[in-house]
Scaffold this motif. Structure first.
Motif, short mmCIF file in Angstrom:
data_model
loop_
_atom_site.label_atom_id
_atom_site.label_comp_id
_atom_site.label_asym_id
_atom_site.label_seq_id
_atom_site.Cartn_x
_atom_site.Cartn_y
_atom_site.Cartn_z
N THR A 265 1.20 -10.24 -5.84
CA THR A 265 1.22 -9.07 -4.96
C THR A 265 0.31 -7.99 -5.52
O THR A 265 0.40 -7.65 -6.71
N ALA A 266 -0.56 -7.47 -4.70
CA ALA A 266 -1.43 -6.36 -5.11
C ALA A 266 -0.77 -5.05 -4.72
O ALA A 266 -0.40 -4.85 -3.56
N LEU A 267 -0.63 -4.16 -5.70
CA LEU A 267 -0.16 -2.80 -5.43
C LEU A 267 -1.39 -1.91 -5.30
O LEU A 267 -2.22 -1.83 -6.21
N VAL A 268 -1.51 -1.26 -4.15
CA VAL A 268 -2.65 -0.37 -3.86
C VAL A 268 -2.10 1.03 -3.62
O VAL A 268 -1.21 1.22 -2.80
N VAL B 250 0.86 -1.18 0.00
CA VAL B 250 0.00 0.00 0.00
C VAL B 250 0.89 1.24 0.00
O VAL B 250 1.74 1.40 0.88
N VAL B 251 0.70 2.08 -1.00
CA VAL B 251 1.47 3.32 -1.12
C VAL B 251 0.53 4.49 -0.96
O VAL B 251 -0.46 4.61 -1.70
N LEU B 252 0.80 5.36 -0.01
CA LEU B 252 0.04 6.59 0.14
C LEU B 252 0.85 7.74 -0.45
O LEU B 252 1.95 8.03 0.02
N VAL B 253 0.32 8.35 -1.49
CA VAL B 253 0.96 9.49 -2.14
C VAL B 253 0.32 10.76 -1.60
O VAL B 253 -0.84 11.06 -1.92
N LEU C 68 -8.47 5.36 -5.21
CA LEU C 68 -8.14 4.01 -4.76
C LEU C 68 -7.74 3.25 -6.02
O LEU C 68 -8.59 2.86 -6.82
N LEU C 69 -6.45 3.09 -6.21
CA LEU C 69 -5.88 2.47 -7.41
C LEU C 69 -5.35 1.09 -7.05
O LEU C 69 -4.59 0.96 -6.07
N VAL C 70 -5.73 0.09 -7.80
CA VAL C 70 -5.34 -1.28 -7.49
C VAL C 70 -4.80 -1.94 -8.74
O VAL C 70 -5.46 -1.95 -9.79
#
Length: 347
Positions: free
Chosen positions: A212-215, A20-23, A343-345
């Motif tokens: 792996t899910a990138l969120v 999970v990446v918070l920009v 919310l990008l997945v």
């Protein structure tokens, strides 16, 4: 009023691992408007945006994300707020050495809860953030993997993600927000930084193991304020009559008043900023659900009167917050540009 929550992550299709990446500052509307500068991220704009809580600001949203709680419960109610029982203003990003963050925000984080549920969880962030008040409030209870240079981050994230068969790794990117505050969120410099982050996250996606899910999500959006919309209260000192502490930020002010003066202060401010801001007493804000359910210990941290800017408007103080007058981009208030986050997945 919703806040970004780990429940949104956990309700996604199952994956072996989540990153999970918070920009910071990546508003949904900004990303859609500047899709040409971020083709990889824009290609993932196929979900309804999330809504930040109020105020739509970093410290509040990071703690909402990290705890799954609204501000009225976790207690980080703004960029700056009064320490109850004092006339001191605490900056939630820099913290106050006399305030114990574990008492200020006593709830377990979602990191702890996810880890306890059997998914090894960790955070990856700048070394300077380890052990800070905001980190303790929003990310405590799991291993913290520091990096010194942003060039190290990809390797540290991938290593943490692959350390166990199942995992959740959280990391944070701050530079887009910094650029927006300094140059404006529609400036060439902001677009260049968005372009760089888009490339960095595409590289991260390529480096992650299969399954792996990138969120990718954010804490708030942003808008630019023209000089004509900047109201400096020091030019009209009567606006601060009966206001003992002035806090918050330009787009969302907390006004702490003398006992019994809140209604008069609110009326004065409504007359002055009619059509340019929403002015609510604390009780009105609570009834409107602005902070979610409010715990008794949190209530006195919220201004007796709160001022949420609309349109191209902000409330400044050249005496108390002079640095804000030098900024170009702002956030914190109730507008869609500030509250809608993506919310990008990519799974």
């Amino acid at each position: 009023m919703g806040v970004p929550s780990w429940s949104d992550v956990l309700s996604l299709p199952p994956a072996d691992r989540y990153v999970v990446v918070l920009v910071d500052g990546l508003g949904h509307d900004l990303l859609a408007e500047h899709a040409d500068a971020a083709p990889y991220l824009a290609s993932l704009l196929d979900r309804e945006p999330l809504r930040s809580g109020l105020p739509s600001t970093t410290a509040t949203s990071l703690t909402s994300l990290g705890t799954g709680l609204p501000p009225g419960r976790h207690g980080v109610v703004g960029y700056t707020s009064r320490i109850p029982g004092t006339d001191r203003v605490m900056n939630s990003l820099r913290w106050d050495p006399e305030v114990d963050p574990a008492q200020w925000q006593p709830h377990p984080t979602m990191f702890e809860r996810i880890d306890a549920a059997g998914i090894p969880t960790s955070t990856v962030n700048k070394a300077e953030f380890e052990g800070t008040g905001l980190t303790v409030c929003s990310q405590s209870g799991v291993p913290f993997h520091p990096f010194v240079s942003v060039y190290e981050r990809l390797d540290v994230v991938v290593e943490a993600s692959e350390a166990t068969p199942r995992s959740l790794v959280y990391t944070y990117e701050s530079t887009l927000d910094h650029t927006g505050h300094e140059r404006g969120c529609t400036s060439p410099e902001w677009r260049d930084r968005l372009r760089g982050i888009n490339g960095d996250l595409a590289d991260l996606r390529d480096a992650l193991a299969p399954g792996t899910a990138l969120v990718v999500t954010a804490d708030h959006g942003m808008l630019d304020l023209p000089p004509a919309g900047r109201f400096d209260v020091e030019a009209e000192p009567g606006m601060l009559t009966d206001v003992t502490v002035f806090a918050g930020e330009a787009r969302f002010r907390h006004l702490y008043t003398r006992s019994g003066a809140a209604e008069d202060v609110a009326a004065r401010w409504r007359d002055r900023v009619a059509g340019q801001a929403l002015v609510l007493t604390r009780e009105e804000a609570e009834a409107a659900g602005w902070f979610g359910p409010i715990d008794d210990r949190v209530r006195p941290r919220i201004g007796d009167v709160v001022v949420a800017a609309l349109g191209d408007f902000g409330v400044f103080s050249s005496r108390h917050f002079a640095i804000e007058l030098k900024m170009a981009g702002f956030h914190g208030s109730v507008t869609p540009a500030e509250m809608r986050v993506p919310l990008l997945v990519d799974l």
